[in-house]
Design an enzyme around this catalytic site. Sequence first.
Site, short mmCIF file in Angstrom:
data_model
loop_
_atom_site.label_atom_id
_atom_site.label_comp_id
_atom_site.label_asym_id
_atom_site.label_seq_id
_atom_site.Cartn_x
_atom_site.Cartn_y
_atom_site.Cartn_z
N ARG A 178 0.81 -1.11 -0.10
CA ARG A 178 -0.07 -0.07 0.12
C ARG A 178 0.97 1.27 0.11
O ARG A 178 1.62 1.45 1.02
CB ARG A 178 -0.93 0.13 1.33
CG ARG A 178 -1.64 1.29 1.37
CD ARG A 178 -2.83 1.31 2.44
NE ARG A 178 -3.79 0.49 1.79
CZ ARG A 178 -5.17 0.38 2.28
NH1 ARG A 178 -5.52 1.34 3.43
NH2 ARG A 178 -6.14 -0.09 1.81
N HIS A 211 -7.51 1.07 -6.51
CA HIS A 211 -7.61 0.20 -5.37
C HIS A 211 -8.07 -1.12 -5.83
O HIS A 211 -9.40 -1.45 -5.72
CB HIS A 211 -8.59 0.78 -4.37
CG HIS A 211 -8.38 0.18 -3.05
ND1 HIS A 211 -7.73 -1.03 -2.55
CD2 HIS A 211 -9.08 0.52 -1.99
CE1 HIS A 211 -7.88 -1.23 -1.37
NE2 HIS A 211 -9.01 -0.07 -0.86
N CYS A 251 -16.27 1.91 0.13
CA CYS A 251 -15.45 1.11 0.58
C CYS A 251 -14.91 1.10 1.95
O CYS A 251 -14.15 0.11 2.58
CB CYS A 251 -13.98 1.35 -0.40
SG CYS A 251 -13.42 3.01 -0.17
N GLN A 311 -9.82 -3.90 -3.78
CA GLN A 311 -11.13 -3.53 -3.19
C GLN A 311 -12.28 -3.80 -4.21
O GLN A 311 -13.25 -3.89 -3.88
CB GLN A 311 -11.26 -1.95 -2.53
CG GLN A 311 -12.63 -1.44 -2.37
CD GLN A 311 -12.99 -1.75 -1.10
OE1 GLN A 311 -12.27 -1.61 -0.01
NE2 GLN A 311 -14.27 -2.28 -0.94
N ARG A 340 -13.78 -8.58 1.14
CA ARG A 340 -12.37 -8.27 0.92
C ARG A 340 -11.57 -9.72 1.12
O ARG A 340 -10.55 -9.97 0.44
CB ARG A 340 -11.55 -7.15 2.03
CG ARG A 340 -12.49 -5.77 1.65
CD ARG A 340 -11.98 -5.37 0.50
NE ARG A 340 -10.64 -5.37 0.01
CZ ARG A 340 -9.87 -4.20 0.51
NH1 ARG A 340 -10.21 -3.26 1.39
NH2 ARG A 340 -8.44 -4.35 0.18
N ASP A 361 -17.01 7.67 -1.79
CA ASP A 361 -15.92 7.35 -1.19
C ASP A 361 -15.68 8.81 -0.52
O ASP A 361 -16.26 9.84 -0.52
CB ASP A 361 -14.73 7.18 -2.07
CG ASP A 361 -13.29 6.73 -1.30
OD1 ASP A 361 -13.57 6.35 -0.22
OD2 ASP A 361 -12.34 6.53 -2.11
N1 NVA Z 1 -9.90 6.90 -1.69
C1 NVA Z 1 -9.62 6.35 -0.23
C2 NVA Z 1 -9.63 4.68 -0.13
C3 NVA Z 1 -9.44 4.42 1.10
C4 NVA Z 1 -9.79 3.00 1.10
C5 NVA Z 1 -8.20 6.64 0.23
O1 NVA Z 1 -7.19 6.34 -0.82
O2 NVA Z 1 -7.68 7.21 1.02
N1 CP Z 2 -11.33 -0.07 2.18
C1 CP Z 2 -10.36 -0.02 2.68
O1 CP Z 2 -9.04 -0.48 1.83
O2 CP Z 2 -10.03 0.11 4.02
P1 CP Z 2 -8.73 0.30 4.67
O3 CP Z 2 -8.17 1.61 4.65
O4 CP Z 2 -9.22 0.12 6.09
O5 CP Z 2 -7.59 -0.90 4.36
#
Ligand code: NVA
Ligand code: CP
Length: 302
Positions: A100, A127, A258, A130, A286, A218
């Site tokens: 990540r 993502h 998500c 997800q 997930r 989101d």
């Molecule tokens: N768009 C959000 C998704 C989190 C799972 C982010 O990147 O923070």
């Molecule tokens: N939806 C998702 O990726 O959640 P987290 O940021 O908690 O991993």
Amino acid sequence: MKKDFLTILDLTREEAHGLVQRAAAMKSQRYTSDLFADQVLVMIFEKASTRTRLSFEVAVRRLGGSVIFMTDRESQLGRSEPLKDTARVIARYAEGIIVRTFGQDKLHELAKYADVPVVNALSDSYHPCQVMSDMLTMYEHTPEFEGLKVAWIGDGNNMAHSFINAAVHFPYKLVLACPEGFDPDPAILAKAKELGADVTLTRDPKEASAGAHYINTDVWASMGQESEQAEREKVFAQFQVNKELMALADPQCKFMHCLPAHRGEEVTEYIFESPASIVFDQAENRLHMQMAILEWVFTHQG
Ligand code: NVA
Ligand code: CP
């Protein structure tokens, strides 16, 4: 050639649908295996996570392996050791890397230098895990993707990009309503359209929601954009998913997010907690989808 999973377009259409079927089967059996017996996967997370971290850790354990979780803060990554060096070191110890991070370029660099598979657990651009699990969630509610209208309300961000990519393989009609200046990346949009995705953009959340079978949103400020929160709250004020917007949708319309969600911003408490909300199915899936993705990645190494 080794196989990585960095975007949904790393899958063929058949593979994408195959993963949905496989994940559904794994879910129904509470599947376990010894695929990763005596193997270790390293997880490098440069951003916070609850669902992705936990579901990957559980998935790897259910597949008989173990994980080592690492962040940039307590590793030499945070002291500027080049990623390409870190990649080659990890590849000497472990069978795969789950990452990540921020830029998609970092994932490509890691994948280039590590001669073990790399899986994208979220980047600024995508993502994919997800959204593949969201395909499983949608499949559970509406097994036919053909004829579905999916609305994306809000930021043209990493989640939006992966929904655009998924529309290449899953034949839903995607309508994104984003404020000016927050559209998805035109190159990602153009490529998906070229590959046959039915995707349109509007500035009007009502137009996107009209007759929709799924309404997705989101956070307004993604991880790494925290300093823009106040500004974004103003820009996105008309892009909240609320009763009025849901009322325009198909009567069976489901609300998707998500998570984590900011109640009172991109979605109201009422909609989040309503029977239309399938956000915790999404969170559960997930685990099942990531087991299917890991199995696919690690059993398809050329
Ligand atoms: N768009 C959000 C998704 C989190 C799972 C982010 O990147 O923070
Ligand atoms: N939806 C998702 O990726 O959640 P987290 O940021 O908690 O991993």
